[in-house]
Design an enzyme around this catalytic site. Structure first.
Site, PDB file in Angstrom:
ATOM      1  N   ASP A  38     -36.152-131.174  28.835  1.00 29.29           N
ATOM      2  CA  ASP A  38     -36.492-130.638  29.999  1.00 29.29           C
ATOM      3  C   ASP A  38     -36.698-131.774  31.264  1.00 29.29           C
ATOM      4  O   ASP A  38     -37.133-131.756  32.114  1.00 29.29           O
ATOM      5  CB  ASP A  38     -38.073-130.447  29.945  1.00 29.29           C
ATOM      6  CG  ASP A  38     -38.944-131.563  29.568  1.00 29.29           C
ATOM      7  OD1 ASP A  38     -40.269-131.411  29.599  1.00 29.29           O
ATOM      8  OD2 ASP A  38     -38.395-132.529  29.116  1.00 29.29           O
ATOM      9  N   THR A  55     -36.574-137.290  24.898  1.00 24.47           N
ATOM     10  CA  THR A  55     -37.444-136.414  24.669  1.00 24.47           C
ATOM     11  C   THR A  55     -37.032-134.960  23.859  1.00 24.47           C
ATOM     12  O   THR A  55     -35.899-134.710  24.447  1.00 24.47           O
ATOM     13  CB  THR A  55     -38.510-135.846  25.931  1.00 24.47           C
ATOM     14  OG1 THR A  55     -39.259-134.918  25.539  1.00 24.47           O
ATOM     15  CG2 THR A  55     -37.436-135.267  27.059  1.00 24.47           C
ATOM     16  N   GLY A 101     -43.904-139.136  24.286  1.00 24.09           N
ATOM     17  CA  GLY A 101     -43.601-138.622  22.895  1.00 24.09           C
ATOM     18  C   GLY A 101     -42.377-139.262  22.401  1.00 24.09           C
ATOM     19  O   GLY A 101     -41.487-139.271  22.942  1.00 24.09           O
ATOM     20  N   ASP A 141     -38.049-132.007  24.243  1.00 19.21           N
ATOM     21  CA  ASP A 141     -38.231-131.020  25.024  1.00 19.21           C
ATOM     22  C   ASP A 141     -37.079-130.575  25.824  1.00 19.21           C
ATOM     23  O   ASP A 141     -36.768-129.391  26.226  1.00 19.21           O
ATOM     24  CB  ASP A 141     -39.442-131.395  25.920  1.00 19.21           C
ATOM     25  CG  ASP A 141     -40.658-131.477  25.364  1.00 19.21           C
ATOM     26  OD1 ASP A 141     -41.513-132.227  25.879  1.00 19.21           O
ATOM     27  OD2 ASP A 141     -40.675-131.415  24.167  1.00 19.21           O
ATOM     28  N   ARG A 151     -49.173-143.596  25.459  1.00 14.80           N
ATOM     29  CA  ARG A 151     -49.186-142.964  26.699  1.00 14.80           C
ATOM     30  C   ARG A 151     -50.379-143.938  27.576  1.00 14.80           C
ATOM     31  O   ARG A 151     -51.373-144.048  26.808  1.00 14.80           O
ATOM     32  CB  ARG A 151     -50.002-141.577  26.767  1.00 14.80           C
ATOM     33  CG  ARG A 151     -48.433-140.648  26.127  1.00 14.80           C
ATOM     34  CD  ARG A 151     -49.060-139.230  26.340  1.00 14.80           C
ATOM     35  NE  ARG A 151     -47.703-138.178  26.116  1.00 14.80           N
ATOM     36  CZ  ARG A 151     -47.193-137.735  25.001  1.00 14.80           C
ATOM     37  NH1 ARG A 151     -47.832-137.922  23.952  1.00 14.80           N
ATOM     38  NH2 ARG A 151     -46.185-136.900  25.067  1.00 14.80           N
TER      39      ARG A 151
HETATM   40  O1  F6P Z   1     -43.190-134.083  25.021  1.00 16.92           O
HETATM   41  C1  F6P Z   1     -42.757-134.041  23.532  1.00 16.92           C
HETATM   42  C2  F6P Z   1     -44.106-133.174  23.067  1.00 16.92           C
HETATM   43  O2  F6P Z   1     -43.692-133.226  21.652  1.00 16.92           O
HETATM   44  C3  F6P Z   1     -44.102-131.996  23.717  1.00 16.92           C
HETATM   45  O3  F6P Z   1     -43.242-130.961  23.053  1.00 16.92           O
HETATM   46  C4  F6P Z   1     -45.641-131.617  23.021  1.00 16.92           C
HETATM   47  O4  F6P Z   1     -46.246-130.452  23.795  1.00 16.92           O
HETATM   48  C5  F6P Z   1     -46.147-133.047  23.171  1.00 16.92           C
HETATM   49  O5  F6P Z   1     -45.101-133.919  23.291  1.00 16.92           O
HETATM   50  C6  F6P Z   1     -47.277-133.266  22.417  1.00 16.92           C
HETATM   51  O6  F6P Z   1     -47.917-134.454  22.694  1.00 16.92           O
HETATM   52  P1  F6P Z   1     -48.847-135.346  21.649  1.00 16.92           P
HETATM   53  O7  F6P Z   1     -47.792-135.990  20.808  1.00 16.92           O
HETATM   54  O8  F6P Z   1     -49.495-136.265  22.607  1.00 16.92           O
HETATM   55  O9  F6P Z   1     -49.870-134.336  21.140  1.00 16.92           O
END
Ligand code: F6P
Length: 357
Positions: free
Chosen positions: A164, A160, A45, A162, A106
């Site tokens: 995390d 990121t 992300g 998050d 990804r």
């Molecule tokens: O990891 C970052 C993030 O924004 C998370 O907070 C969220 O759950 C996820 O990516 C969403 O993924 P995508 O952009 O593939 O929908």
């Protein structure tokens, strides 16, 4: 060949001391003196500040007379050979831009050994001797396997929203995201107070509650539901009744998307059933949390980690993630950074509970 099995590496008294078992001091010393070409990519992300990190990696490499290649679209682009040699001007005017000009993706193929072998071949054919990966735990998992299977020196930079990732107090993008959420919640509070409403707001964070906790405290929310504190609907109903008795005519509840209390729409439905006096609305903030111009804090963090990543490779160290702990650059084994999860600070949760009465 070699790679480092690194335990936690932590700066002490201004000197970097390292607990690691190098497989080959000779190769390590050789890399220290002959590193000539590195690659950099963004993965997973996107996060505000990634561009600042790419800029810092590129300019630090150029500063040390090391060629630097930008790899577009993460591991997917690496497999497809989407490589561009960068110069100092390639990264002009991006420090203030959200997203990542290298784009991100990804990549499922990279999770197979043959995909990683193809990526390593691509790097070797391009003369790229080491790789800087800017991303989250999923990106670091791939990087760890690439290093182990293909003996490619890799350094990770935690990028990121998050927050995390183990081994750093903050990840690139987190500060911008919590400011974005805080600003959105401030706006929602205007209409909540005007209509005496309860707003239940979902925020990102994947399986972590850091965005919800920090932004919830900053925005003065009445309740914050995070996966790290398994508080259920009964806890929420009790909290809302207490707010009602305290004379509050509107409330804001922030819910981390990874929380297990049933999801924001289910929560709203149950509140309206159990507390008919509440007029309830739901807002899911979604991907706007990933955008926006990075804050100064994220730009500085990204710049520090980008320079540290190149210094780490120049020092002949790899298989690690650069992070910031207690405002000092530290190195953490990449595998450990992937697998461990940072502890949620109980003091922050206590503060949130006290200031929201
Ligand atoms: O990891 C970052 C993030 O924004 C998370 O907070 C969220 O759950 C996820 O990516 C969403 O993924 P995508 O952009 O593939 O929908």
């Amino acid at each position: 060949m070699w790679w480092h099995d690194c335990d936690d590496l932590r700066s002490k008294n201004g000197e970097l001391w390292q607990l690691f078992h190098t497989r080959s001091t000779f190769v390590r010393d050789a890399l220290m003196t002959t590193l000539q070409h590195i690659g950099v990519l963004t993965s997973g992300g996107d996060a505000p500040g990634m561009n600042a990190a790419v800029r810092a990696v590129a300019r630090s490499a150029i500063y040390h007379n090391i060629k630097v290649t930008g790899i577009s679209e993460g591991y997917t682009g690496l497999l497809e050979g989407k490589l561009t040699l960068l110069n100092s001007r390639s990264v002009s005017n991006i420090v203030n831009q959200g997203g990542t000009f290298l784009k991100s993706a990804r990549c499922m193929e990279f999770y197979k050994p043959e995909g990683r072998a193809k990526a390593a071949e691509q790097l070797r054919e391009s003369g790229i001797e080491a790789l800087v990966v800017i991303g989250g735990d999923g990106s670091f998992t791939g990087a760890t396997l690439l290093a182990r299977e293909q003996h490619i020196p890799v350094v990770g930079i935690p990028g990121t929203i998050d927050n995390d990732i183990y081994g750093t107090d903050f990840t690139i993008g987190f500060d911008t995201a919590i400011n974005t959420v805080q600003e959105a919640v401030d706006k929602i509070r205007d209409t909540a107070t005007s209509h005496n409403r309860l707003f239940i707001i979902e925020v990102m964070g994947r399986d972590a509650g850091y965005i919800a906790l920090y932004a919830g405290i900053g925005a003065g929310s009445e309740e914050i539901l995070i996966p790290e504190k398994s508080r259920d609907i009964d806890y929420l109903l009790h909290s809302l009744n207490r707010s009602d008795r305290a004379g509050k005519t509107s409330s804001i509840v922030i819910v981390a998307e990874g929380d297990k209390s049933g999801g924001v729409f289910e929560l709203a439905k149950t509140v309206e059933e159990k507390l008919p006096g509440y007029s309830t609305r739901v807002t899911v903030l979604g991907h706007l949390q990933r955008g926006g111009r990075p804050t100064c804090a994220d730009r500085v963090l990204a710049s520090r980690l980008g320079v540290a990543a190149v210094d780490t490779l120049r020092d002949g160290t790899s298989g690690v993630m650069v992070g910031l702990r207690d405002n000092r650059i530290t190195l953490t084994g990449l595998e450990k950074a992937c697998k461990e999860t940072p502890d949620m600070d109980p003091e922050l949760i206590r503060v949130a509970d006290i200031v929201s009465i």
